[in-house]
Design a protein around this motif. Structure first.
Motif, PDB file in Angstrom:
ATOM      1  N   LEU A 166      67.338  13.359  -3.070  1.00 13.74           N
ATOM      2  CA  LEU A 166      68.589  13.298  -1.959  1.00 13.74           C
ATOM      3  C   LEU A 166      67.702  14.078  -1.462  1.00 13.74           C
ATOM      4  CD1 LEU A 166      71.776  13.845  -3.366  1.00 13.74           C
ATOM      5  CD2 LEU A 166      70.524  11.399  -2.035  1.00 13.74           C
ATOM      6  N   ILE A 167      67.209  15.229  -1.071  1.00 18.03           N
ATOM      7  CA  ILE A 167      66.475  16.335  -0.615  1.00 18.03           C
ATOM      8  C   ILE A 167      65.525  15.472   0.476  1.00 18.03           C
ATOM      9  CG2 ILE A 167      64.950  17.705  -1.699  1.00 18.03           C
ATOM     10  CD1 ILE A 167      67.141  19.239   0.659  1.00 18.03           C
ATOM     11  N   THR A 168      64.948  14.596  -0.177  1.00 16.93           N
ATOM     12  CA  THR A 168      63.785  14.231   0.578  1.00 16.93           C
ATOM     13  C   THR A 168      63.980  13.554   1.895  1.00 16.93           C
ATOM     14  OG1 THR A 168      63.749  11.931  -0.878  1.00 16.93           O
ATOM     15  CG2 THR A 168      62.074  14.730  -1.753  1.00 16.93           C
ATOM     16  N   GLY A 169      65.506  13.224   1.993  1.00 15.52           N
ATOM     17  CA  GLY A 169      65.812  12.282   3.101  1.00 15.52           C
ATOM     18  C   GLY A 169      65.807  10.510   2.736  1.00 15.52           C
ATOM     19  N   LYS A 170      65.379  10.165   1.919  1.00 16.28           N
ATOM     20  CA  LYS A 170      64.996   9.457   1.218  1.00 16.28           C
ATOM     21  C   LYS A 170      65.409   8.571  -0.335  1.00 16.28           C
ATOM     22  CE  LYS A 170      61.094   7.270   1.861  1.00 16.28           C
ATOM     23  NZ  LYS A 170      59.286   7.271   1.279  1.00 16.28           N
ATOM     24  N   VAL A 171      65.847   7.464  -0.513  1.00 17.09           N
ATOM     25  CA  VAL A 171      66.230   6.636  -1.929  1.00 17.09           C
ATOM     26  C   VAL A 171      66.376   5.273  -1.379  1.00 17.09           C
ATOM     27  CG1 VAL A 171      68.287   6.947  -3.068  1.00 17.09           C
ATOM     28  CG2 VAL A 171      68.362   8.944  -1.898  1.00 17.09           C
ATOM     29  N   ASN A 172      65.405   5.259  -2.555  1.00 16.71           N
ATOM     30  CA  ASN A 172      65.453   3.265  -2.238  1.00 16.71           C
ATOM     31  C   ASN A 172      66.478   2.522  -3.887  1.00 16.71           C
ATOM     32  OD1 ASN A 172      64.041   1.475  -4.558  1.00 16.71           O
ATOM     33  ND2 ASN A 172      62.176   1.694  -2.899  1.00 16.71           N
ATOM     34  N   LEU A 173      67.131   1.813  -3.423  1.00 19.59           N
ATOM     35  CA  LEU A 173      67.219   1.286  -3.893  1.00 19.59           C
ATOM     36  C   LEU A 173      68.022  -0.438  -3.926  1.00 19.59           C
ATOM     37  CD1 LEU A 173      71.158   2.979  -3.322  1.00 19.59           C
ATOM     38  CD2 LEU A 173      70.209   2.851  -5.971  1.00 19.59           C
ATOM     39  N   SER A 174      67.626  -0.861  -4.662  1.00 22.30           N
ATOM     40  CA  SER A 174      67.391  -2.187  -4.883  1.00 22.30           C
ATOM     41  C   SER A 174      66.338  -2.720  -3.874  1.00 22.30           C
ATOM     42  CB  SER A 174      68.578  -3.297  -4.325  1.00 22.30           C
ATOM     43  OG  SER A 174      69.454  -3.177  -4.746  1.00 22.30           O
ATOM     44  N   GLY A 175      65.253  -2.163  -4.356  1.00 23.27           N
ATOM     45  CA  GLY A 175      63.530  -2.769  -3.009  1.00 23.27           C
ATOM     46  C   GLY A 175      63.383  -1.996  -2.415  1.00 23.27           C
ATOM     47  N   GLN A 176      64.775  -1.084  -1.610  1.00 23.73           N
ATOM     48  CA  GLN A 176      64.341  -0.800  -0.122  1.00 23.73           C
ATOM     49  C   GLN A 176      65.186   0.527   0.479  1.00 23.73           C
ATOM     50  OE1 GLN A 176      68.736  -1.981   1.865  1.00 23.73           O
ATOM     51  NE2 GLN A 176      68.906  -1.281   3.518  1.00 23.73           N
ATOM     52  N   ASP A 177      64.715   1.562   1.110  1.00 27.70           N
ATOM     53  CA  ASP A 177      64.767   2.457   1.048  1.00 27.70           C
ATOM     54  C   ASP A 177      65.084   3.169   2.089  1.00 27.70           C
ATOM     55  OD1 ASP A 177      62.484   3.219  -0.291  1.00 27.70           O
ATOM     56  OD2 ASP A 177      60.487   2.863   1.244  1.00 27.70           O
ATOM     57  N   ILE A 178      66.577   3.857   1.398  1.00 28.46           N
ATOM     58  CA  ILE A 178      67.293   4.017   2.440  1.00 28.46           C
ATOM     59  C   ILE A 178      67.541   5.697   3.123  1.00 28.46           C
ATOM     60  CG2 ILE A 178      70.126   4.744   2.637  1.00 28.46           C
ATOM     61  CD1 ILE A 178      70.989   2.235   0.615  1.00 28.46           C
ATOM     62  N   LYS A 179      67.536   5.610   4.317  1.00 31.49           N
ATOM     63  CA  LYS A 179      66.236   6.979   5.133  1.00 31.49           C
ATOM     64  C   LYS A 179      67.681   7.988   5.768  1.00 31.49           C
ATOM     65  CE  LYS A 179      62.390   5.118   5.821  1.00 31.49           C
ATOM     66  NZ  LYS A 179      60.861   4.689   6.875  1.00 31.49           N
ATOM     67  N   LEU A 180      68.179   8.786   5.488  1.00 32.85           N
ATOM     68  CA  LEU A 180      69.720   9.373   5.701  1.00 32.85           C
ATOM     69  C   LEU A 180      68.705   9.579   7.314  1.00 32.85           C
ATOM     70  CD1 LEU A 180      70.837  12.095   3.533  1.00 32.85           C
ATOM     71  CD2 LEU A 180      71.234  10.130   3.877  1.00 32.85           C
ATOM     72  N   SER A 181      67.765  10.170   7.823  1.00 31.47           N
ATOM     73  CA  SER A 181      67.635   9.506   9.540  1.00 31.47           C
ATOM     74  C   SER A 181      68.090   8.632  10.171  1.00 31.47           C
ATOM     75  CB  SER A 181      66.127   9.712   9.537  1.00 31.47           C
ATOM     76  OG  SER A 181      65.292   9.043   8.906  1.00 31.47           O
ATOM     77  N   ASP A 182      69.072   7.561   9.368  1.00 30.04           N
ATOM     78  CA  ASP A 182      68.760   6.216  10.164  1.00 30.04           C
ATOM     79  C   ASP A 182      70.168   6.667  10.298  1.00 30.04           C
ATOM     80  OD1 ASP A 182      66.769   5.240   9.648  1.00 30.04           O
ATOM     81  OD2 ASP A 182      66.397   3.761   8.102  1.00 30.04           O
ATOM     82  N   ILE A 183      70.979   7.593  10.485  1.00 32.39           N
ATOM     83  CA  ILE A 183      72.330   7.950  10.362  1.00 32.39           C
ATOM     84  C   ILE A 183      72.584   7.892  12.215  1.00 32.39           C
ATOM     85  CG2 ILE A 183      74.580   8.789  10.317  1.00 32.39           C
ATOM     86  CD1 ILE A 183      73.728   9.458   7.597  1.00 32.39           C
ATOM     87  N   LYS A 184      73.583   7.195  12.886  1.00 23.93           N
ATOM     88  CA  LYS A 184      73.482   7.365  14.087  1.00 23.93           C
ATOM     89  C   LYS A 184      74.836   7.363  14.233  1.00 23.93           C
ATOM     90  CE  LYS A 184      69.657   5.337  15.054  1.00 23.93           C
ATOM     91  NZ  LYS A 184      69.169   4.895  14.488  1.00 23.93           N
TER      92      LYS A 184
END
Length: 428
Positions: free
Chosen positions: A269-287
């Motif tokens: 989580l501290i990297t700001g990116k988590v991979n779930l189901s082959g998708q990289d979820i980036k916390l920087s994408d929160i608007k």
């Protein structure tokens, strides 16, 4: 209670003990009335019924429960219930919980909550509230889930995101420190075999882990209880917390494994990116705007562990960080939360709520009555009614709760904003 109790303290203590013996306790543990509006695999969405004497209006709030914890975290007891607070304020209030988790649910992973459970709950709440955007409030792991959901799907009708006591940097969690040498020696192999054999983390294990997280409080509880025998409010809170702890829920096997390997062991989580189901979820994408709370005595999610998410939210409309009194549960629904955490939440939600333009509908309905006499009568009174409606609307911003900064202990140093956000720092 004093070392040598005063007569009134002795009387209060005797009354409290008698009440507990005769009636089973001092806490009002009645749940707020609610209705199930949607369900699915490990998903139950509830709408809390509005009170008759309170006008319900505005954007809805969705409370996101963490895994393993019962939903009563948001409805601990009367007068210490975030649900009750929102309902009495006329805020449409909803909650998503997951029901009982058993061995048959062992194959559910984190993606089930991030891709299905919480997004479906947000859509259902928005539809039930007339298409309004939803203010999402997540506590502990529920806050992490909510953040990952907001990052993975920007099209969801989210008005704002509130994260309460969610540790995004487990290196800052003291409870994890003793486990690191074990993780290095065993490489997690023993733990993996154990949770796979059990199908996850069973209820007793989760309950004991939460109790141990209280540290010295568990050992000093009997002494503290004797010292507060004359304090009915303190005793009621202890009863409510004990009930909460006794109703812990199990972790599904696959989810527990992902949390163990990705969050606990590798601190993803501290990297700001988590991979779930082959998708990289980036916390920087929160608007959306994000409000983050940390408790000043939280041993499960200390201030540095929670604050670590702030620099990761680089594209959020606004990021606000607040330190409030209380431990992991107390900061959310403790006695002090009524004057601290809840006040800031009210301010935040009001700031990012859409205007309620439905106030004029009753006026139009009265003017459209078919009877001539009634129509004339309504026409004469129409200007007065219209003026009253305008005054009510105009006075709405003034009615919003302004937090007492000295009571909350917040200051400008605890506020972090992206370049596109509005500066909320008080003007000098």
């Amino acid at each position: 209670m004093d070392l040598i109790p005063k007569p009134d303290q002795v009387a209060s203590a005797a009354s409290n003990v008698a009440h507990k013996v005769l009636y089973g306790g001092l806490a009002d543990l009645r749940p707020m009335p609610r209705t199930l509006i949607d369900d699915g695999p490990l998903r139950e969405v509830y709408h809390y019924r509005p009170q008759k004497q309170v006008r319900t209006t505005g954007d809805p709030v969705l409370l996101v429960t963490p895994l393993a914890a019962p939903a009563i975290c948001f409805d601990l007891r009367r007068d210490c219930s975030l649900v009750e607070h929102f309902v009495k304020a006329g805020r449409p209030t909803y909650l998503v919980e997951y029901g009982e988790v058993s061995f048959k649910d062992r194959n559910f992973g984190l993606e089930h909550w991030v891709d299905e459970v919480i997004p479906e709950a947000i859509r259902e709440v928005s539809a039930h509230a007339g298409g309004r955007p939803v203010h999402v409030v997540g506590w502990s792991l529920g806050g992490i889930f909510a953040a990952l959901v907001a990052a993975s799907d920007a099209k969801l009708p989210i008005a704002s995101l509130t994260i309460v006591g969610s540790p995004f940097d487990v290196r800052e969690v003291p409870l994890v420190a003793p486990l690191r040498p074990i993780l290095k020696i065993t490489d997690g192999g023993i733990v993996t075999r154990i949770y796979r054999a059990m199908g996850g983390a069973p209820k007793p294990l989760v309950r004991r882990a939460f109790q141990l997280s209280s540290g010295t409080k568990l050992l000093t509880k009997p002494i503290a209880t004797l010292q507060h025998l004359d304090d009915a409010e303190w005793l009621a809170q202890i009863e409510a917390v004990d009930r909460f702890t006794a109703n812990m829920i199990a972790y599904p096997g696959r989810t527990f494994g992902q949390m163990y390997h990705r969050v606990l062991k590798h601190n993803q989580l501290i990297t700001g990116k988590v991979n779930l189901s082959g998708q990289d979820i980036k916390l920087s994408d929160i608007k959306v705007p994000v409000l983050v709370f940390a408790g000043n005595t939280d041993g499960i999610a200390p201030i540095p562990a929670v604050k670590a998410v702030v620099p990761l939210l680089t594209n959020a409309h606004e990021v606000r960080f607040e330190i409030v009194p209380g431990g992991h549960l107390g900061m959310l629904t403790g006695r002090a939360a009524r004057q601290t955490t809840w006040v800031v939440m009210d301010e935040w939600i009001a700031q990012y709520s859409t205007p309620d333009d439905r106030e004029q509908k009753p006026v139009k309905k009265v003017a459209a009555r078919p009877a001539k006499k009634v129509a004339k009568k309504a026409a004469k009174k129409a200007p007065a009614r219209k003026t009253a409606a305008v005054k009510k609307t105009a006075a709405k911003p003034a009615a919003e709760v302004a937090p007492d900064r000295s009571a909350i202990g917040s200051n400008r140093d605890r506020r972090f904003s992206s370049s596109s956000s509005r500066d909320l720092a008080p003007k000098r």
